[in-house]
Design a protein around this motif. Structure first.
Motif, PDB file in Angstrom:
ATOM      1  N   PRO A 126     -22.613  55.661 -49.165  1.00 48.62           N
ATOM      2  CA  PRO A 126     -23.546  56.782 -48.957  1.00 48.62           C
ATOM      3  C   PRO A 126     -22.889  58.147 -49.161  1.00 48.62           C
ATOM      4  O   PRO A 126     -21.685  58.317 -48.933  1.00 48.62           O
ATOM      5  N   ARG A 127     -23.673  59.137 -49.549  1.00 49.00           N
ATOM      6  CA  ARG A 127     -23.165  60.468 -49.846  1.00 49.00           C
ATOM      7  C   ARG A 127     -22.647  61.187 -48.611  1.00 49.00           C
ATOM      8  O   ARG A 127     -21.883  62.136 -48.718  1.00 49.00           O
ATOM      9  N   LEU A 128     -23.040  60.753 -47.424  1.00 48.55           N
ATOM     10  CA  LEU A 128     -22.586  61.416 -46.203  1.00 48.55           C
ATOM     11  C   LEU A 128     -21.139  61.061 -45.854  1.00 48.55           C
ATOM     12  O   LEU A 128     -20.532  61.682 -44.974  1.00 48.55           O
ATOM     13  N   VAL A 129     -20.560  60.077 -46.538  1.00 48.02           N
ATOM     14  CA  VAL A 129     -19.186  59.646 -46.239  1.00 48.02           C
ATOM     15  C   VAL A 129     -18.194  60.645 -46.830  1.00 48.02           C
ATOM     16  O   VAL A 129     -18.242  60.929 -48.027  1.00 48.02           O
ATOM     17  N   PRO A 130     -17.289  61.200 -46.017  1.00 49.98           N
ATOM     18  CA  PRO A 130     -16.264  62.101 -46.568  1.00 49.98           C
ATOM     19  C   PRO A 130     -15.217  61.317 -47.346  1.00 49.98           C
ATOM     20  O   PRO A 130     -14.596  60.400 -46.815  1.00 49.98           O
ATOM     21  N   GLY A 177      -6.991  48.894 -53.498  1.00 56.57           N
ATOM     22  CA  GLY A 177      -6.502  49.987 -54.332  1.00 56.57           C
ATOM     23  C   GLY A 177      -6.781  51.330 -53.688  1.00 56.57           C
ATOM     24  O   GLY A 177      -7.111  51.408 -52.498  1.00 56.57           O
ATOM     25  N   THR A 178      -6.684  52.382 -54.468  1.00 54.32           N
ATOM     26  CA  THR A 178      -6.938  53.739 -53.970  1.00 54.32           C
ATOM     27  C   THR A 178      -7.989  54.430 -54.834  1.00 54.32           C
ATOM     28  O   THR A 178      -8.155  54.092 -56.020  1.00 54.32           O
ATOM     29  N   ILE A 179      -8.676  55.395 -54.239  1.00 49.97           N
ATOM     30  CA  ILE A 179      -9.694  56.143 -54.969  1.00 49.97           C
ATOM     31  C   ILE A 179      -9.029  57.020 -56.029  1.00 49.97           C
ATOM     32  O   ILE A 179      -8.166  57.845 -55.720  1.00 49.97           O
ATOM     33  N   LYS A 180      -9.432  56.822 -57.286  1.00 53.27           N
ATOM     34  CA  LYS A 180      -8.901  57.614 -58.394  1.00 53.27           C
ATOM     35  C   LYS A 180      -9.777  58.832 -58.642  1.00 53.27           C
ATOM     36  O   LYS A 180      -9.286  59.939 -58.856  1.00 53.27           O
ATOM     37  N   LYS A 181     -11.081  58.596 -58.612  1.00 55.86           N
ATOM     38  CA  LYS A 181     -12.046  59.699 -58.711  1.00 55.86           C
ATOM     39  C   LYS A 181     -13.397  59.191 -58.231  1.00 55.86           C
ATOM     40  O   LYS A 181     -13.609  57.970 -58.117  1.00 55.86           O
ATOM     41  N   PHE A 182     -14.315  60.114 -57.947  1.00 57.99           N
ATOM     42  CA  PHE A 182     -15.654  59.710 -57.504  1.00 57.99           C
ATOM     43  C   PHE A 182     -16.680  60.733 -57.954  1.00 57.99           C
ATOM     44  O   PHE A 182     -16.391  61.919 -58.104  1.00 57.99           O
ATOM     45  N   ASP A 183     -17.891  60.222 -58.189  1.00 51.80           N
ATOM     46  CA  ASP A 183     -19.026  61.052 -58.591  1.00 51.80           C
ATOM     47  C   ASP A 183     -20.207  60.709 -57.712  1.00 51.80           C
ATOM     48  O   ASP A 183     -20.351  59.567 -57.251  1.00 51.80           O
ATOM     49  N   LEU A 184     -21.064  61.684 -57.505  1.00 48.30           N
ATOM     50  CA  LEU A 184     -22.250  61.477 -56.679  1.00 48.30           C
ATOM     51  C   LEU A 184     -23.471  61.293 -57.554  1.00 48.30           C
ATOM     52  O   LEU A 184     -23.788  62.131 -58.393  1.00 48.30           O
ATOM     53  N   ASN A 185     -24.133  60.148 -57.384  1.00 50.36           N
ATOM     54  CA  ASN A 185     -25.399  59.900 -58.054  1.00 50.36           C
ATOM     55  C   ASN A 185     -26.503  60.539 -57.207  1.00 50.36           C
ATOM     56  O   ASN A 185     -26.949  59.972 -56.219  1.00 50.36           O
ATOM     57  N   VAL A 186     -26.895  61.750 -57.584  1.00 52.41           N
ATOM     58  CA  VAL A 186     -27.821  62.537 -56.759  1.00 52.41           C
ATOM     59  C   VAL A 186     -29.148  61.821 -56.576  1.00 52.41           C
ATOM     60  O   VAL A 186     -29.747  61.832 -55.496  1.00 52.41           O
ATOM     61  N   SER A 187     -29.648  61.163 -57.617  1.00 48.00           N
ATOM     62  CA  SER A 187     -30.946  60.513 -57.539  1.00 48.00           C
ATOM     63  C   SER A 187     -30.958  59.353 -56.546  1.00 48.00           C
ATOM     64  O   SER A 187     -31.969  59.048 -55.933  1.00 48.00           O
ATOM     65  N   LYS A 188     -29.796  58.694 -56.364  1.00 51.23           N
ATOM     66  CA  LYS A 188     -29.721  57.544 -55.462  1.00 51.23           C
ATOM     67  C   LYS A 188     -28.983  57.851 -54.161  1.00 51.23           C
ATOM     68  O   LYS A 188     -28.960  57.027 -53.254  1.00 51.23           O
ATOM     69  N   SER A 189     -28.368  59.001 -54.090  1.00 48.95           N
ATOM     70  CA  SER A 189     -27.628  59.424 -52.899  1.00 48.95           C
ATOM     71  C   SER A 189     -26.458  58.502 -52.561  1.00 48.95           C
ATOM     72  O   SER A 189     -26.110  58.324 -51.398  1.00 48.95           O
ATOM     73  N   PHE A 190     -25.862  57.908 -53.593  1.00 43.22           N
ATOM     74  CA  PHE A 190     -24.692  57.059 -53.406  1.00 43.22           C
ATOM     75  C   PHE A 190     -23.571  57.491 -54.349  1.00 43.22           C
ATOM     76  O   PHE A 190     -23.820  57.996 -55.437  1.00 43.22           O
ATOM     77  N   TYR A 191     -22.353  57.272 -53.894  1.00 40.85           N
ATOM     78  CA  TYR A 191     -21.191  57.568 -54.722  1.00 40.85           C
ATOM     79  C   TYR A 191     -20.929  56.431 -55.715  1.00 40.85           C
ATOM     80  O   TYR A 191     -21.189  55.267 -55.438  1.00 40.85           O
ATOM     81  N   SER A 192     -20.400  56.819 -56.863  1.00 41.89           N
ATOM     82  CA  SER A 192     -19.801  55.867 -57.792  1.00 41.89           C
ATOM     83  C   SER A 192     -18.307  56.168 -57.796  1.00 41.89           C
ATOM     84  O   SER A 192     -17.883  57.254 -58.199  1.00 41.89           O
ATOM     85  N   ILE A 193     -17.504  55.206 -57.330  1.00 40.72           N
ATOM     86  CA  ILE A 193     -16.087  55.461 -57.063  1.00 40.72           C
ATOM     87  C   ILE A 193     -15.209  54.614 -57.978  1.00 40.72           C
ATOM     88  O   ILE A 193     -15.382  53.393 -58.060  1.00 40.72           O
ATOM     89  N   ASP A 194     -14.270  55.266 -58.655  1.00 45.08           N
ATOM     90  CA  ASP A 194     -13.271  54.548 -59.442  1.00 45.08           C
ATOM     91  C   ASP A 194     -12.084  54.227 -58.551  1.00 45.08           C
ATOM     92  O   ASP A 194     -11.507  55.131 -57.925  1.00 45.08           O
TER      93      ASP A 194
END
Length: 272
Positions: A193-197, A220-237
């Motif tokens: 969810p987008r509310l997660v820091p 693993g570790t987070i390399k980068k992340f983007d927010l899918n505004v329409s779904k309010s969820f992160y896409s995390i590499d």
């Protein structure tokens, strides 16, 4: 014998010279402390070098045996890690395990196809069954899909069909770990969810919602992340801890409680 006598007669002068030279050197070394110390230091260096080389050769040929010992020690440590309800002892009581561990090795590995599989040298003769988790010393590897008596195929996490429960370490925010086929060193974590820091470098581990893997196994570790505004969820590499192109020793995990969990979930599904 006659040849030896002829050799001594022929080279008697040279042999006498060498004998007298060695005797004189011995007297010189014995009568002078400086020469004596130099001689023994040189002797120690030479013998030390020989012994060191011999020890290195011995260790090389003992590597396989030492590696087996390390795998067994790691197996015991992981049993204790995955089963916090038991205490360390010389003879671990296997009846108290929630998770049993079987060590093994990879004999074939693919990581460049859309749907990658790994072959391991453990099968039904070793207690291996479908849907057991497979990990390395660094993190998760995949899930057992097919077995024979002595071998098993593992659906790698580098498989577009793979879907594993994962979470941000030290939180209860979990999502689905999937692979988009874009690289052998990273996967994606979805449905956070987008509310997660989030921070680049945060550690991703297995979640508690899986009946296959214990919780908190490194991924693993987070390399980068983007927010899918329409779904309010992160896409995390997620950059994997494992080098998926260079893995050998593995551990197969058997959740002994899984059949009971699946039975309960089936009853709930039937009631609905």
């Amino acid at each position: 014998m006659q040849q030896i006598i002829n050799f001594i007669i022929r080279y008697k002068t040279s042999l006498l010279y060498l004998l007298l030279l060695l005797i004189s050197l011995g007297f010189t070394i014995d009568s002078h402390s400086y020469h004596r110390s130099k001689f023994f230091n040189s002797s120690n260096r030479i013998s030390g070098s020989i012994y060191n080389t011999a020890d290195g050769i011995t260790q090389y040929f003992n590597l396989n045996e030492e590696n087996k010992k390390l795998v067994e020690e790691n197996k015991k440590l992981r049993i204790l890690l995955f089963n916090p309800n038991i205490e360390d002892s010389v003879q671990l009581d296997t009846t108290k395990f929630d998770f049993a561990i079987t060590p093994g090795r990879i004999i074939k590995n693919s990581y460049s196809s859309p749907n990658n599989y790994i072959t391991i040298n453990r099968g039904t003769n070793h207690g291996i069954k479908q849907d057991m988790g497979v990990i390395t010393a660094k993190g998760i590897l995949g899930i057992v899909e097919h077995t024979t008596k002595n071998y098993a195929s593992v659906q790698s996490i580098l498989n577009t069909k793979s879907n594993i429960n994962a979470k941000i370490k030290n939180t209860n925010y979990f999502g689905s770990l999937v692979w988009d086929g874009r690289g052998y060193n990273q996967v994606k974590l979805e449905d956070i969810p987008r509310l997660v820091p989030l921070l680049v470098g945060d550690t991703i581990v297995t979640g508690a919602m899986s009946s296959i893997f214990p919780e908190n196994i490194p991924i693993g570790t987070i390399k980068k992340f983007d927010l899918n505004v329409s779904k309010s969820f992160y896409s995390i590499d997620v950059e994997l801890f494992n080098d998926m192109s260079n893995v050998k020793n593995i551990y197969i995990i058997n959740n002994k409680n899984r059949p009971e969990i699946l039975e309960l979930e089936a009853k709930i599904a039937n009631d609905q």
